[in-house]
Design a protein around this motif. Structure first.
Motif: not given
Length: 216
Positions: A119-122, A193-194, A198-199
């Motif tokens: 959800t956060d990625y989208k 994956l990056e 990063d997060e």
């Protein structure tokens, strides 16, 4: 009633085997117990003996909570489908390891941590103003990787290893795929994956190096 007693014995034995296979996710086990409770009631009320056909017929008519999000309903349907297949394999004497069953829907992971990350990625991709089709493609590549993790009994990011990521690209998901398609997905998995690195969602900083390089 003998049919119900036999089914309860089958369910208990299946649950025991699932735990012996190393499955520790509370979500997976809670879904198992819920499915068994509902399916037992269905068999009892209709005087039925459990079979793969009857199990899927029940699943097809089961009314999922309309107040739940689409993702939540898909997760539950996927979980119930897997449980029915596990029960049937056990009944046939063919359940000697944790099994990966091909999905017939665009399923989501079951683990809450993985669902939140997707959800956060989208949201991150949309905020970056990527076109909708790019967002969906990158989201789908991330989703497939996380489902593979779950299928291999990995439910938290601290369990993820470089070998597991390499194994994903050797899995059946990439069998008979066009080289260009495999390359495109590999690039998007690496970007995902990056993002995790990063997060600081994963502690390992070099997971993205485990993604194979494909040349066309």
């Amino acid at each position: 009633m003998n049919n119900i007693k036999e089914f309860e014995l089958l369910a208990n034995d299946t649950r025991k085997k699932v735990k012996e296979f190393g499955v520790t996710s509370k979500t997976v086990m809670n879904n198992f117990d819920r499915c068994i409770r509902l399916l037992t009631e269905h068999l009892k009320v209709n005087c039925l003996e459990f079979s793969l056909k009857i199990g899927f017929a029940w699943l097809n008519q089961y009314k999922f909570n309309e107040n739940n999000s689409t993702g939540t309903n898909h997760n539950l349907e996927r979980a119930f489908r897997r449980i029915i297949l596990l029960l049937w394999d056990n009944k046939q004497g063919q359940l000697n390891k944790w099994k990966i069953y091909p999905s017939i829907t665009q399923a989501l992971p079951e683990t809450q941590e993985f669902i939140k990350i997707l959800t956060d990625y989208k949201l991150y991709l949309k905020k970056a103003n990527y076109a909708d089709e790019i967002v969906e493609f990158r989201f789908g590549c991330a989703r497939g990787l996380l489902i593979f993790f779950e299928d291999n009994q990995i439910y938290t990011f601290d369990q993820v290893t470089n070998k597991l990521i390499a194994d994903y690209f050797a899995s059946a998901h990439f069998t008979n795929r066009k080289p260009s398609g495999v390359q495109a997905e590999a690039v998007r998995v690496k970007l995902f994956l990056e993002y995790l690195e990063d997060e600081k969602i994963v502690n390992k900083k070099l997971l993205h190096y485990a993604v194979p390089r494909y040349r066309i």
